[in-house]
Design a protein around this motif. Sequence first.
Motif, PDB file in Angstrom:
ATOM      1  N   SER A   1       4.945  -4.656   5.417  1.00 32.26           N
ATOM      2  CA  SER A   1       3.512  -4.446   5.119  1.00 32.26           C
ATOM      3  C   SER A   1       3.212  -3.154   4.380  1.00 32.26           C
ATOM      4  N   GLY A   2       4.139  -2.197   4.402  1.00 34.66           N
ATOM      5  CA  GLY A   2       3.934  -0.934   3.694  1.00 34.66           C
ATOM      6  C   GLY A   2       2.714  -0.179   4.192  1.00 34.66           C
ATOM      7  N   GLN A   3       1.965   0.412   3.262  1.00 32.35           N
ATOM      8  CA  GLN A   3       0.806   1.237   3.609  1.00 32.35           C
ATOM      9  C   GLN A   3      -0.353   0.410   4.176  1.00 32.35           C
ATOM     10  N   ASN A   4      -0.270  -0.909   4.073  1.00 31.44           N
ATOM     11  CA  ASN A   4      -1.319  -1.770   4.644  1.00 31.44           C
ATOM     12  C   ASN A   4      -1.135  -1.988   6.151  1.00 31.44           C
ATOM     13  N   LEU A   5      -0.031  -1.493   6.690  1.00 31.18           N
ATOM     14  CA  LEU A   5       0.226  -1.676   8.119  1.00 31.18           C
ATOM     15  C   LEU A   5      -0.775  -0.885   8.956  1.00 31.18           C
ATOM     16  N   ARG A   6      -1.353  -1.547   9.954  1.00 32.91           N
ATOM     17  CA  ARG A   6      -2.185  -0.877  10.971  1.00 32.91           C
ATOM     18  C   ARG A   6      -1.664  -1.354  12.314  1.00 32.91           C
ATOM     19  N   LEU A   7      -0.695  -0.619  12.821  1.00 35.21           N
ATOM     20  CA  LEU A   7       0.007  -1.043  14.033  1.00 35.21           C
ATOM     21  C   LEU A   7      -0.449  -0.201  15.230  1.00 35.21           C
TER      22      LEU A   7
ATOM     23  N   THR B   1     -13.310   9.016  20.112  1.00 40.31           N
ATOM     24  CA  THR B   1     -12.583   7.746  20.001  1.00 40.31           C
ATOM     25  C   THR B   1     -12.993   6.979  18.753  1.00 40.31           C
ATOM     26  N   GLY B   2     -14.292   6.832  18.549  1.00 42.75           N
ATOM     27  CA  GLY B   2     -14.792   6.098  17.388  1.00 42.75           C
ATOM     28  C   GLY B   2     -14.427   6.771  16.079  1.00 42.75           C
ATOM     29  N   ALA B   3     -14.483   8.101  16.051  1.00 47.10           N
ATOM     30  CA  ALA B   3     -14.177   8.838  14.818  1.00 47.10           C
ATOM     31  C   ALA B   3     -12.707   8.679  14.434  1.00 47.10           C
ATOM     32  N   VAL B   4     -11.796   8.830  15.411  1.00 43.63           N
ATOM     33  CA  VAL B   4     -10.356   8.669  15.123  1.00 43.63           C
ATOM     34  C   VAL B   4     -10.055   7.226  14.710  1.00 43.63           C
ATOM     35  N   THR B   5     -10.739   6.274  15.356  1.00 40.65           N
ATOM     36  CA  THR B   5     -10.553   4.863  15.009  1.00 40.65           C
ATOM     37  C   THR B   5     -10.908   4.608  13.542  1.00 40.65           C
ATOM     38  N   ASN B   6     -11.997   5.199  13.073  1.00 36.92           N
ATOM     39  CA  ASN B   6     -12.408   5.021  11.672  1.00 36.92           C
ATOM     40  C   ASN B   6     -11.420   5.653  10.700  1.00 36.92           C
ATOM     41  N   VAL B   7     -10.856   6.797  11.090  1.00 35.22           N
ATOM     42  CA  VAL B   7      -9.852   7.460  10.252  1.00 35.22           C
ATOM     43  C   VAL B   7      -8.588   6.587  10.163  1.00 35.22           C
ATOM     44  N   PHE B   8      -8.212   6.010  11.289  1.00 32.87           N
ATOM     45  CA  PHE B   8      -7.076   5.078  11.341  1.00 32.87           C
ATOM     46  C   PHE B   8      -7.335   3.881  10.418  1.00 32.87           C
ATOM     47  N   SER B   9      -8.538   3.354  10.490  1.00 32.34           N
ATOM     48  CA  SER B   9      -8.913   2.184   9.688  1.00 32.34           C
ATOM     49  C   SER B   9      -8.813   2.480   8.189  1.00 32.34           C
ATOM     50  N   LYS B  10      -9.105   3.709   7.789  1.00 31.82           N
ATOM     51  CA  LYS B  10      -9.099   4.081   6.371  1.00 31.82           C
ATOM     52  C   LYS B  10      -7.699   4.339   5.833  1.00 31.82           C
ATOM     53  N   GLY B  11      -6.679   4.269   6.711  1.00 28.10           N
ATOM     54  CA  GLY B  11      -5.312   4.356   6.229  1.00 28.10           C
ATOM     55  C   GLY B  11      -4.678   5.726   6.307  1.00 28.10           C
TER      56      GLY B  11
ATOM     57  N   LYS C   1      -3.453   1.815  27.452  1.00 27.28           N
ATOM     58  CA  LYS C   1      -4.215   0.582  27.664  1.00 27.28           C
ATOM     59  C   LYS C   1      -5.536   0.870  28.357  1.00 27.28           C
ATOM     60  N   SER C   2      -5.593   1.945  29.180  1.00 30.37           N
ATOM     61  CA  SER C   2      -6.832   2.230  29.913  1.00 30.37           C
ATOM     62  C   SER C   2      -7.956   2.630  28.966  1.00 30.37           C
ATOM     63  N   LEU C   3      -7.604   3.246  27.824  1.00 32.81           N
ATOM     64  CA  LEU C   3      -8.642   3.647  26.860  1.00 32.81           C
ATOM     65  C   LEU C   3      -8.851   2.588  25.787  1.00 32.81           C
ATOM     66  N   LEU C   4      -7.747   2.020  25.286  1.00 29.38           N
ATOM     67  CA  LEU C   4      -7.838   1.147  24.115  1.00 29.38           C
ATOM     68  C   LEU C   4      -7.634  -0.333  24.440  1.00 29.38           C
ATOM     69  N   GLY C   5      -7.259  -0.647  25.672  1.00 28.39           N
ATOM     70  CA  GLY C   5      -6.893  -2.024  25.987  1.00 28.39           C
ATOM     71  C   GLY C   5      -8.046  -2.967  26.210  1.00 28.39           C
ATOM     72  N   GLU C   6      -9.218  -2.465  26.545  1.00 25.79           N
ATOM     73  CA  GLU C   6     -10.341  -3.351  26.852  1.00 25.79           C
ATOM     74  C   GLU C   6     -11.633  -2.752  26.317  1.00 25.79           C
ATOM     75  N   GLY C   7     -12.311  -3.509  25.485  1.00 25.11           N
ATOM     76  CA  GLY C   7     -13.615  -3.052  24.993  1.00 25.11           C
ATOM     77  C   GLY C   7     -13.556  -2.264  23.705  1.00 25.11           C
ATOM     78  N   TRP C   8     -12.442  -1.570  23.454  1.00 23.67           N
ATOM     79  CA  TRP C   8     -12.290  -0.786  22.218  1.00 23.67           C
ATOM     80  C   TRP C   8     -12.145  -1.743  21.046  1.00 23.67           C
ATOM     81  N   ASP C   9     -12.731  -1.398  19.918  1.00 19.62           N
ATOM     82  CA  ASP C   9     -12.747  -2.320  18.781  1.00 19.62           C
ATOM     83  C   ASP C   9     -12.267  -1.629  17.514  1.00 19.62           C
ATOM     84  N   SER C  10     -11.253  -2.225  16.882  1.00 20.85           N
ATOM     85  CA  SER C  10     -10.773  -1.730  15.595  1.00 20.85           C
ATOM     86  C   SER C  10     -10.219  -2.921  14.819  1.00 20.85           C
ATOM     87  N   PRO C  11     -11.076  -3.603  14.054  1.00 22.11           N
ATOM     88  CA  PRO C  11     -10.674  -4.843  13.375  1.00 22.11           C
ATOM     89  C   PRO C  11      -9.524  -4.680  12.390  1.00 22.11           C
TER      90      PRO C  11
END
Length: 902
Positions: free
Chosen positions: A404-410, A511-521, A530-540
């Motif tokens: 996936s290269g730079q498109n990977l969001r793992l 949490t939301g700010a770091v998630t958006n930075v992650f989303s931008k690559g 899992k306690s923070l990101l496993g339920e309810g957290w959203d990052s499409p």
Amino acid sequence: MNYEGILEFKGTWRNYQARVLEHADRYMADGKIHIVAAPGSGKTTLGIELIRRMNGKALILAPSITIREQWIARIEEAFLCEGVQGEDFLSQNLKQPKAITVATYQALHSAMTRFQGMQEDAGEESGTGTDECLTENETEEVDYSGFDLVAAMKEAGIEVLCLDECHHLRSEWWKALEEFKKQVDNLKIIALTATPPYDSTPAMWTRYMNMCGEIDEEITIPELVKEGSLCPHQDYVYFNYPTKEEEQEVRRFQERSKAMTEKLMQDTQFFTYVRSHKGLSGQLSDDLLLDNPAYLASLLIYLQSKNVAFPSRLQRLLGAKKLPSMNVQWMERLLQGFLYDDVDSYLCDKVYRELLIADLKSSGLIEKKKVVMTKSAAVEKMLTNSLGKCNSIRDIVFHEYETSGQNLRLLVLTDYIRKEYEKAIGNTEYDVNSLGVLPFFEMLRRENEKKNKQIRFGVLCGTIVIIPAEAKEALEQEIGTSGKVTFSRIGNLPETDYLKVTAVGNAHFLTGAVTNVFSKGYMQVLVGTKSLLGEGWDSPCINSLILASFVGSFMLSNQMRGRAIRVMKEQPEKTSNIWHLVCLRPWDEVLKADDNQISEDYSMLERRMEHFLGLHYTENTIENGIKRLSIIKTPFNKTNIDRINRQMLKMSGQRDTLKKRWDSALAIYDKMDIVDETEVKDKFVTSVVFWDAILTMILSAILFLIGAIGAGVVAGASRNGHLAGICYFFIVVGLTGIMIRFPKIFMLWSPLKRLKAFGNGIRKALEEQQLLEETHCKVVAESPGPDNHIIYLSGGSGRDKALFAQCVNEFFDVIDNQRYILVKKKGRKGLNGFYAIPNCFSKKKEDAECFAKCMHPYIGGYDCVYTRNEKGRELLLEGRVKALANREERCISHKKVKGALE
């Protein structure tokens, strides 16, 4: 309360959401609406709209602080009318209720018990250990002393109670919720869940139904993929063997068990106490003794090994001509009864028993009042947390980046933070071979440096956040005025490489700010708990997920999986890979073990897969169960495991093919129905009733012919009216028999038709016992192959389908130690001479006899036999030897999506 001008949905309803809303008034006829919908389906949006339409002040209860805040955010983003201030109508404080108040279940419990102090939001699956690096939980300072919650809610005029994922609560939270609902009467209930507790006990299911009401609508993952609300996805498994150190620990445990067995065999006090068992002197009934035959056997095997005589009747009761030698397995069973389960049957000194318990505990052979000499939970946990999984994570991450290269969001989700490893970051003198957020981060960072790759990593936990240095400016822009952070060096790394981010004060905005930075690559791989990101957290943006969290619960694993399968508007072709990590016991040990269990980790994988509907690896069908992961095949030796892992990596790179196969599988499903299929082999379907019908018809035909010939002879030779009457009687009886039996022969002429008839009998028994929630369901039987048939319940509730499949499974199950069985009445009791009576009919004699009566028209002459006496035990043991199900693999159950045309 009128929400006109306050709340109005700003988006467009998806088809399934519109369907729910269209039928909402009908669903609310009983005062409750209960919606089951997979993660990503927009449950929250549906809940808000239902509250808006009910025009009543509402209390929404959520499982965590993160999800509580998401409810508020969703209302403000998608519903709040222009010019309306959220704080005027929305509250997150039970002491200050407004038109819509959102709180956690823990807060409700705290308020009901008038708790004062630090409130910790930890669900049922959170760790209970003292190791601070195990889990992280959200906390809040609360003071409910002197606060009357019920009075406050009544005064506020709360009319609607919305329950988000209410079933996975701690016991005391359940009690608080039930008491609150009881005291605040006439509440309308909205229940929303992605994970109804289908696999719970009957008592827990009843409790859940009493709170939420019957399930009104179920929205499944395949429907959401077809609708375009979730992306195509696939589950992959990566296997590993234990490390050498872990294998040594397993051997040490086995040596301790063997030494303890030898020690007890020489213990004269233990011998004296065992001989005092009441069963040996006839003081216990056969019913009690046979309730656990393995325990009775262990008692007799011990005495035989000590060359002590015992009543021969007891061995006959077991049906065993010869007893095996004493070993660790039999000693484990004997000690479980002696120390815990059957204490009152022994004349034993209390001090001796306590000393023996202490001795076993010191050797690690007792865990939570359970003697463990063959398989220790601690050892199994060590294997589940095998350090070999570190290598698995490394292999997966670098393979995913290759494809996936730079498109990977793992996203890597795990249970531990391991803060003590912070000093190891950037310091190669420290070993980082451990399971946890920081060890994973550093292991991957070092490997990336070694391979000279361009992957950038990040860490997102409640107590520690790490970002690449080049993402600093982007993060500051995302935070804006919502909070304040400081940046500092992490471990021994230069500040030009990675930075540690610390929030000043409340850190919820981070949490939301770091998630958006992650989303931008700015990062390709994010590691978190899992306690923070496993339920309810959203990052499409996530397109690959590694579940390095080892929780078998349907609810949590389903929620964690939901992180990866959201659609992303900017990437309409998105697909997701979900990785499961499994440690296997060495194959030669599996073959030698009594239970042949591959590993607890593998059993957990099987449990997870039972609850996930997904695409088959090679066929374009959507079903559940581990068999859809068709490249997983025994033997699980190292050569085969390496081959399976290579195949998994190869398949995971074929994302384009994955999307096409989902599209192909979903094309035929216009109207979807999820059914619980049970596959039964042709030879399992008894033909007793069919041959009975054939025999009766032959006899009827003979009678008819005798009568017809006799009537002709009489008519031609004499005028004897009495003899003619007898002949005509034969003709009538023969014709009646033929007319009655011919339809039955037609109905039962093939195994498929007989299987359907069996299903109708089981369905009839369930209906008579009032175990079905909906009675408008029907039994369907199909033949996917020449020798195999499937049967399922079409229509009815999800619970009805699961219960029917369970009953079919248990009916064809191996004859083991069932309380009641069906035994063929006459003739040779061959392969189809024995069937099991399902558990839900085995509690009382009347229920078992009702089941036998309902099945009689479909299977023929079988007796209902109680197995807890000598005669019944004898038939049970005969069934163990002769029943076909005991010789071959039992039937297989799984869920499958059926289209309207199937």
